[in-house]
Design an enzyme around this catalytic site. Structure first.
Site, PDB file in Angstrom:
ATOM      1  N   HIS A  38      -6.921  -7.006   2.047  1.00 16.67           N
ATOM      2  CA  HIS A  38      -6.091  -6.553   3.165  1.00 16.67           C
ATOM      3  C   HIS A  38      -5.649  -7.724   4.028  1.00 16.67           C
ATOM      4  O   HIS A  38      -6.389  -8.703   4.181  1.00 16.67           O
ATOM      5  CB  HIS A  38      -6.878  -5.573   4.056  1.00 16.67           C
ATOM      6  CG  HIS A  38      -6.728  -4.143   3.648  1.00 16.67           C
ATOM      7  ND1 HIS A  38      -6.221  -3.182   4.493  1.00 16.67           N
ATOM      8  CD2 HIS A  38      -7.004  -3.502   2.496  1.00 16.67           C
ATOM      9  CE1 HIS A  38      -6.196  -2.015   3.870  1.00 16.67           C
ATOM     10  NE2 HIS A  38      -6.676  -2.188   2.656  1.00 16.67           N
ATOM     11  N   GLY A 105       0.177  -0.838  -3.115  1.00 18.62           N
ATOM     12  CA  GLY A 105      -0.064  -1.337  -1.774  1.00 18.62           C
ATOM     13  C   GLY A 105       0.356  -0.426  -0.643  1.00 18.62           C
ATOM     14  O   GLY A 105       0.723   0.736  -0.833  1.00 18.62           O
ATOM     15  N   GLU A 106       0.291  -0.985   0.570  1.00 19.66           N
ATOM     16  CA  GLU A 106       0.634  -0.261   1.792  1.00 19.66           C
ATOM     17  C   GLU A 106       1.493  -1.153   2.684  1.00 19.66           C
ATOM     18  O   GLU A 106       1.299  -2.384   2.731  1.00 19.66           O
ATOM     19  CB  GLU A 106      -0.631   0.127   2.579  1.00 19.66           C
ATOM     20  CG  GLU A 106      -1.652   0.906   1.789  1.00 19.66           C
ATOM     21  CD  GLU A 106      -2.697   0.000   1.128  1.00 19.66           C
ATOM     22  OE1 GLU A 106      -2.787  -1.192   1.509  1.00 19.66           O
ATOM     23  OE2 GLU A 106      -3.401   0.479   0.232  1.00 19.66           O
ATOM     24  N   ASN A 109      -0.143  -3.874   5.044  1.00 15.72           N
ATOM     25  CA  ASN A 109      -0.444  -5.246   4.635  1.00 15.72           C
ATOM     26  C   ASN A 109       0.777  -6.026   4.180  1.00 15.72           C
ATOM     27  O   ASN A 109       0.791  -7.256   4.247  1.00 15.72           O
ATOM     28  CB  ASN A 109      -1.456  -5.224   3.485  1.00 15.72           C
ATOM     29  CG  ASN A 109      -2.746  -4.561   3.883  1.00 15.72           C
ATOM     30  OD1 ASN A 109      -3.389  -4.957   4.837  1.00 15.72           O
ATOM     31  ND2 ASN A 109      -3.128  -3.515   3.153  1.00 15.72           N
ATOM     32  N   GLY A 173      -0.858   9.474  -7.992  1.00 20.93           N
ATOM     33  CA  GLY A 173       0.155  10.419  -8.447  1.00 20.93           C
ATOM     34  C   GLY A 173       0.380  10.331  -9.941  1.00 20.93           C
ATOM     35  O   GLY A 173      -0.082   9.406 -10.622  1.00 20.93           O
TER      36      GLY A 173
END
Length: 317
Positions: A38, A105-106, A109, A173
């Site tokens: 992160h 990821g997000e 970050n 998903g």
């Protein structure tokens, strides 16, 4: 036979403490390590976010355990060519004990270098191209790449391990699980979902390892453990796509104000009953995971390792 490992949290602990925990995990009988990657913690209350590759180097020298990133995003913040160099060096340093876990990821970050956060279908495209590029660089050949998302000009990795590190992929998903089955050397998840493991196997993951991770909170008092989870990881109760889309810890703090204690605990084993912890771990085993990683929330790390060594690991084994 299932491997039981410890999950090092870069969101909660600084680099020296993470190395100390890694050594304690090995002494307690854990067989492998996960480590999060992160730039920001989820909440300011968590308080840390060291550079994972520096920490892995120190952990590699301090323990003899295999190490997997859970997970690195090779899309925006760090170019896949740099991830390839970092992973190859780490695999060489560890003598083959390193596995590169990757995911889409997000924004939390990744937005730090590009405020545009691609939609999920584009991120999956980027991940596939990144993984193929990383593997090409692992060959040690001179690589020039002109792709849809990435360019590399005459790059060659000179420091290589005897064998390239496996690349494992996180997926939740349908599309991401299918990509993992088709492209990755293994599957990573944080939910004890047998359907996801089966979907990974059907998509091409037959015979490849599936790794699952969960958060726990040991404390002598169950009520205190629940409060610790609610304070440090209320994000476990945040549903939907928010975890991928929000850019700052304060945004998660705002959402977390609506998360109840029960929602934060969200199935995590808490308190001093070893059977509660063992049952939570066995959900992953029963779902078909080959390796299960546990993270202790909060500061009672030494008590946790003692508890798991004496009471929990013997039960699940």
């Amino acid at each position: 036979m299932t491997t039981f490992g410890y999950f090092l949290s870069c969101e909660e602990h600084g680099p020296k403490e993470l190395v100390r925990q890694a050594k304690a995990a090995e002494r307690a009988g854990f067989e492998a390590l996960w480590i999060s990657d992160h730039f920001h913690p989820w909440l300011d209350e968590q308080g840390q976010a060291p550079f994972v590759w520096s920490v892995i180097g120190a952990v590699a020298e301090a323990t003899s355990l295999p190490i997997t990133t859970a997970v690195t995003c090779p899309l925006v913040r760090t170019h896949p060519a740099i991830i390839a160099q970092a992973a190859a060096t780490t695999a060489a340093l560890t003598g083959g004990r390193f596995r590169l876990g990757v995911g889409t990821g997000e924004a939390l970050n990744e937005h730090i270098v590009d405020s545009r956060w691609p939609p999920v279908n584009e991120r999956l495209e980027m991940l596939e191209e990144a993984v193929r590029l990383i593997r090409e660089l692992f060959t040690g050949k001179l690589v020039t790449h002109r792709g849809r998302h990435y360019n590399v000009d005459t790059a060659r990795l000179y420091t290589l391990p005897d064998d390239p590190p496996p690349i494992f992929m996180s997926g939740f998903g349908r599309k991401s699980i299918q990509l993992a089955g088709r492209l990755a050397d293994g599957y990573i998840s944080t939910a004890p979902d047998a359907d996801s493991v089966r979907a990974f196997r059907v998509a091409g993951g037959e015979g490849k390892p599936a790794l699952g991770g969960l958060k726990a909170c040991y404390a002598a008092d169950e009520s205190a453990a629940r409060k610790t989870v609610h304070r440090l990881w209320p994000t476990q109760g945040i549903k939907g796509e928010a975890s991928q889309l929000l850019p700052l810890p304060r945004h998660f703090e705002q959402l977390a104000q609506m998360v109840t204690e029960d929602e934060a605990v969200n199935g995590s084993p808490v308190g001093p009953d070893p059977d509660v912890h063992a049952r939570a771990i066995m959900q992953y085993v029963d779902a078909g995971f080959d390796e299960v990683y546990v993270n202790q929330i909060g500061n009672e790390q030494d008590a946790f390792f003692d508890f798991y060594e004496r009471e929990v690991l013997p039960r699940v084994r």
